[in-house]
Motif scaffolding. Sequence first.
Motif, PDB file in Angstrom:
ATOM      1  N   VAL A   1       1.166  -1.018  -0.164  1.00  0.00           N
ATOM      2  CA  VAL A   1      -0.030   0.203   0.062  1.00  0.00           C
ATOM      3  C   VAL A   1       0.671   1.574  -0.040  1.00  0.00           C
ATOM      4  O   VAL A   1       0.472   2.138  -0.352  1.00  0.00           O
ATOM      5  CB  VAL A   1      -0.913   0.232   1.351  1.00  0.00           C
ATOM      6  CG1 VAL A   1      -1.759   1.475   2.115  1.00  0.00           C
ATOM      7  CG2 VAL A   1      -1.693  -0.751   0.703  1.00  0.00           C
ATOM      8  N   ASN A   2       2.127   1.087   0.375  1.00  0.00           N
ATOM      9  CA  ASN A   2       2.725   3.334   1.292  1.00  0.00           C
ATOM     10  C   ASN A   2       3.609   2.511  -0.119  1.00  0.00           C
ATOM     11  O   ASN A   2       4.482   3.424  -0.232  1.00  0.00           O
ATOM     12  CB  ASN A   2       3.624   2.521   2.534  1.00  0.00           C
ATOM     13  CG  ASN A   2       4.720   1.103   2.141  1.00  0.00           C
ATOM     14  OD1 ASN A   2       5.245   0.772   1.833  1.00  0.00           O
ATOM     15  ND2 ASN A   2       4.628   1.467   3.134  1.00  0.00           N
ATOM     16  N   GLY A   3       3.757   1.378  -1.149  1.00  0.00           N
ATOM     17  CA  GLY A   3       4.238   1.249  -2.936  1.00  0.00           C
ATOM     18  C   GLY A   3       6.048   1.465  -2.385  1.00  0.00           C
ATOM     19  O   GLY A   3       6.387   0.837  -3.274  1.00  0.00           O
ATOM     20  N   SER A   4       6.652   0.844  -1.090  1.00  0.00           N
ATOM     21  CA  SER A   4       7.851  -0.394  -0.600  1.00  0.00           C
ATOM     22  C   SER A   4       7.872  -1.011  -1.644  1.00  0.00           C
ATOM     23  O   SER A   4       8.621  -1.815  -2.340  1.00  0.00           O
ATOM     24  CB  SER A   4       7.897  -0.341   0.070  1.00  0.00           C
ATOM     25  OG  SER A   4       8.016   1.135   1.005  1.00  0.00           O
ATOM     26  N   LEU A   5       6.882  -2.169  -1.783  1.00  0.00           N
ATOM     27  CA  LEU A   5       6.789  -3.544  -2.861  1.00  0.00           C
ATOM     28  C   LEU A   5       5.601  -3.005  -4.034  1.00  0.00           C
ATOM     29  O   LEU A   5       4.916  -2.072  -3.688  1.00  0.00           O
ATOM     30  CB  LEU A   5       5.994  -4.503  -2.012  1.00  0.00           C
ATOM     31  CG  LEU A   5       7.331  -5.293  -1.144  1.00  0.00           C
ATOM     32  CD1 LEU A   5       6.280  -5.864  -0.259  1.00  0.00           C
ATOM     33  CD2 LEU A   5       8.603  -5.825  -1.471  1.00  0.00           C
ATOM     34  N   ARG A   6       6.076  -3.334  -5.357  1.00  0.00           N
ATOM     35  CA  ARG A   6       5.507  -3.652  -6.057  1.00  0.00           C
ATOM     36  C   ARG A   6       5.503  -4.387  -7.275  1.00  0.00           C
ATOM     37  O   ARG A   6       6.435  -5.521  -6.652  1.00  0.00           O
ATOM     38  CB  ARG A   6       6.515  -1.732  -7.532  1.00  0.00           C
ATOM     39  CG  ARG A   6       6.113  -0.485  -6.809  1.00  0.00           C
ATOM     40  CD  ARG A   6       6.414   0.230  -7.377  1.00  0.00           C
ATOM     41  NE  ARG A   6       6.152   1.624  -6.661  1.00  0.00           N
ATOM     42  CZ  ARG A   6       7.092   2.766  -6.768  1.00  0.00           C
ATOM     43  NH1 ARG A   6       7.569   2.690  -8.076  1.00  0.00           N
ATOM     44  NH2 ARG A   6       6.671   4.156  -6.221  1.00  0.00           N
ATOM     45  N   VAL A   7       4.661  -4.712  -7.880  1.00  0.00           N
ATOM     46  CA  VAL A   7       3.743  -5.628  -8.931  1.00  0.00           C
ATOM     47  C   VAL A   7       5.341  -6.315  -9.608  1.00  0.00           C
ATOM     48  O   VAL A   7       6.658  -5.322  -9.765  1.00  0.00           O
ATOM     49  CB  VAL A   7       3.520  -5.226  -9.421  1.00  0.00           C
ATOM     50  CG1 VAL A   7       3.439  -6.809 -10.854  1.00  0.00           C
ATOM     51  CG2 VAL A   7       1.517  -5.251  -9.609  1.00  0.00           C
ATOM     52  N   GLY A   8       6.126  -7.628  -9.663  1.00  0.00           N
ATOM     53  CA  GLY A   8       7.531  -7.607  -9.368  1.00  0.00           C
ATOM     54  C   GLY A   8       8.361  -7.577  -8.632  1.00  0.00           C
ATOM     55  O   GLY A   8       9.125  -8.681  -8.787  1.00  0.00           O
ATOM     56  N   ASP A   9       8.088  -7.107  -7.579  1.00  0.00           N
ATOM     57  CA  ASP A   9       9.323  -7.681  -6.959  1.00  0.00           C
ATOM     58  C   ASP A   9       8.954  -8.339  -5.575  1.00  0.00           C
ATOM     59  O   ASP A   9       7.817  -9.157  -6.289  1.00  0.00           O
ATOM     60  CB  ASP A   9       8.980  -5.972  -5.687  1.00  0.00           C
ATOM     61  CG  ASP A   9       9.411  -5.009  -6.125  1.00  0.00           C
ATOM     62  OD1 ASP A   9       9.737  -4.509  -6.960  1.00  0.00           O
ATOM     63  OD2 ASP A   9       8.983  -4.319  -5.298  1.00  0.00           O
ATOM     64  N   HIS A  10      10.362  -9.273  -5.642  1.00  0.00           N
ATOM     65  CA  HIS A  10      10.300 -10.055  -4.754  1.00  0.00           C
ATOM     66  C   HIS A  10      10.369  -9.536  -3.213  1.00  0.00           C
ATOM     67  O   HIS A  10      10.778  -8.961  -2.882  1.00  0.00           O
ATOM     68  CB  HIS A  10      11.661 -11.044  -4.732  1.00  0.00           C
ATOM     69  CG  HIS A  10      12.098 -11.685  -6.331  1.00  0.00           C
ATOM     70  ND1 HIS A  10      12.114 -10.885  -7.461  1.00  0.00           N
ATOM     71  CD2 HIS A  10      12.045 -13.037  -6.124  1.00  0.00           C
ATOM     72  CE1 HIS A  10      11.860 -11.582  -7.917  1.00  0.00           C
ATOM     73  NE2 HIS A  10      11.991 -13.351  -7.926  1.00  0.00           N
ATOM     74  N   LEU A  11       9.239 -10.813  -2.375  1.00  0.00           N
ATOM     75  CA  LEU A  11       9.845 -10.658  -1.074  1.00  0.00           C
ATOM     76  C   LEU A  11      10.954 -10.788  -0.374  1.00  0.00           C
ATOM     77  O   LEU A  11      10.969 -12.654  -1.486  1.00  0.00           O
ATOM     78  CB  LEU A  11       8.234 -11.637  -0.113  1.00  0.00           C
ATOM     79  CG  LEU A  11       7.500 -11.219  -0.750  1.00  0.00           C
ATOM     80  CD1 LEU A  11       5.892 -12.294   0.476  1.00  0.00           C
ATOM     81  CD2 LEU A  11       6.899  -9.750  -0.024  1.00  0.00           C
ATOM     82  N   PRO A  12      11.476 -11.257   0.334  1.00  0.00           N
ATOM     83  CA  PRO A  12      12.699 -11.592   1.448  1.00  0.00           C
ATOM     84  C   PRO A  12      12.126 -13.138   1.387  1.00  0.00           C
ATOM     85  O   PRO A  12      11.314 -13.525   1.518  1.00  0.00           O
ATOM     86  CB  PRO A  12      12.780 -11.101   2.355  1.00  0.00           C
ATOM     87  CG  PRO A  12      12.165  -9.682   2.430  1.00  0.00           C
ATOM     88  CD  PRO A  12      11.178  -9.679   1.596  1.00  0.00           C
ATOM     89  N   PRO A  13      13.537 -13.945   1.108  1.00  0.00           N
ATOM     90  CA  PRO A  13      13.585 -15.190   1.768  1.00  0.00           C
ATOM     91  C   PRO A  13      12.563 -15.302   2.744  1.00  0.00           C
ATOM     92  O   PRO A  13      12.464 -15.076   3.227  1.00  0.00           O
ATOM     93  CB  PRO A  13      14.697 -16.357   1.765  1.00  0.00           C
ATOM     94  CG  PRO A  13      15.441 -14.420   0.839  1.00  0.00           C
ATOM     95  CD  PRO A  13      14.885 -13.649   1.149  1.00  0.00           C
ATOM     96  N   GLU A  14      11.750 -16.981   3.357  1.00  0.00           N
ATOM     97  CA  GLU A  14      11.055 -17.358   4.177  1.00  0.00           C
ATOM     98  C   GLU A  14      12.260 -16.606   5.358  1.00  0.00           C
ATOM     99  O   GLU A  14      11.415 -16.274   6.850  1.00  0.00           O
ATOM    100  CB  GLU A  14      11.263 -18.427   4.282  1.00  0.00           C
ATOM    101  CG  GLU A  14      10.225 -19.429   5.250  1.00  0.00           C
ATOM    102  CD  GLU A  14       9.443 -20.745   4.764  1.00  0.00           C
ATOM    103  OE1 GLU A  14      10.131 -21.276   5.554  1.00  0.00           O
ATOM    104  OE2 GLU A  14       8.752 -20.639   4.126  1.00  0.00           O
ATOM    105  N   ARG A  15      13.629 -17.143   5.230  1.00  0.00           N
ATOM    106  CA  ARG A  15      14.023 -18.147   6.888  1.00  0.00           C
ATOM    107  C   ARG A  15      14.171 -16.307   7.330  1.00  0.00           C
ATOM    108  O   ARG A  15      14.340 -15.370   8.589  1.00  0.00           O
ATOM    109  CB  ARG A  15      15.991 -17.754   6.617  1.00  0.00           C
ATOM    110  CG  ARG A  15      15.981 -18.447   7.798  1.00  0.00           C
ATOM    111  CD  ARG A  15      18.089 -18.945   7.713  1.00  0.00           C
ATOM    112  NE  ARG A  15      17.360 -19.553   7.297  1.00  0.00           N
ATOM    113  CZ  ARG A  15      17.672 -21.207   7.463  1.00  0.00           C
ATOM    114  NH1 ARG A  15      17.333 -20.944   8.644  1.00  0.00           N
ATOM    115  NH2 ARG A  15      17.616 -22.302   6.979  1.00  0.00           N
ATOM    116  N   GLU A  16      14.558 -14.690   6.327  1.00  0.00           N
ATOM    117  CA  GLU A  16      15.122 -14.082   6.589  1.00  0.00           C
ATOM    118  C   GLU A  16      13.300 -13.119   7.179  1.00  0.00           C
ATOM    119  O   GLU A  16      14.161 -12.873   8.133  1.00  0.00           O
ATOM    120  CB  GLU A  16      15.462 -12.993   5.404  1.00  0.00           C
ATOM    121  CG  GLU A  16      16.914 -13.501   4.703  1.00  0.00           C
ATOM    122  CD  GLU A  16      17.157 -12.662   3.872  1.00  0.00           C
ATOM    123  OE1 GLU A  16      17.097 -11.600   3.391  1.00  0.00           O
ATOM    124  OE2 GLU A  16      18.746 -13.031   3.272  1.00  0.00           O
TER     125      GLU A  16
END
Length: 255
Positions: free
Chosen positions: A37-52
């Motif tokens: 919502v705040n624009g830090s993540l956008r379409v195509g961005d990867h989430l951090p690995p599960e462990r991180e």
Amino acid sequence: MNEASTGDVTRSEPAWRPVSRSRAYELVVDRIEEQIVNGSLRVGDHLPPERELASWLEVSRAAVREAIRTLEAHGVVSSSVGSGKGAGTVVTAMTSGALTRMLRLHVALTSFPMVDVVEARVMLERTSASLAAREASAEDLALMRSLVDAMDAPGLGREEFNEFDTRFHVAIAEAAGNRLVADMTIAIRESMKQQVLEGFRSASDWPAVSEVLRGHHRGVMEAVRARRGALAADLVEEHIRYAYTHLPAFRAGEG
């Protein structure tokens, strides 16, 4: 806070703060949605690995996995295994169908007062009809005409009429050319599909009521075909309000 530059736009990197362990997976969902919502993540961005992600948010990896599954079910992210460029969990553009499904379920399950639903339909469908009068293609108009003609078939049952009625309102919304308005219109109309059918079944003089409804449909269709947006909007509002005031099942649902 770290910043990333995308073209000429500089945006903040996602900020991952620890979450409460109570209902942890839901709070992980909240954190991820917050970044979208705040624009830090956008379409195509990867989430951090599960462990991180689990470490940063101070939750279990199981909570992260459950959150990812929830977001996948909603069409917000997609996950793939492997080590290539496309591996991992990626933010995706929610499809139109997914948005419509979520809205439809929300409207169906929330038990809004009928008068609120009717007013929402009036606002949305006035806009849809007006836009359709400007944007409808020859194919859109042909579909509307075929549905209106189908509702005129002698001996058509109430269930079949309801199917064609739903498709007619959806056709107008689709022809409007505004995807968000169309999705909201379709979601509300489809969420009411069973209640509309109960309304038809509650009509003591169905032949007379259905004749009026058929006339309304044909009038809206002709106004759209003639590119008369204001008239199409007025006629679709008249149609919705007629059904609300003349079908007992609708009045029984007023709250």
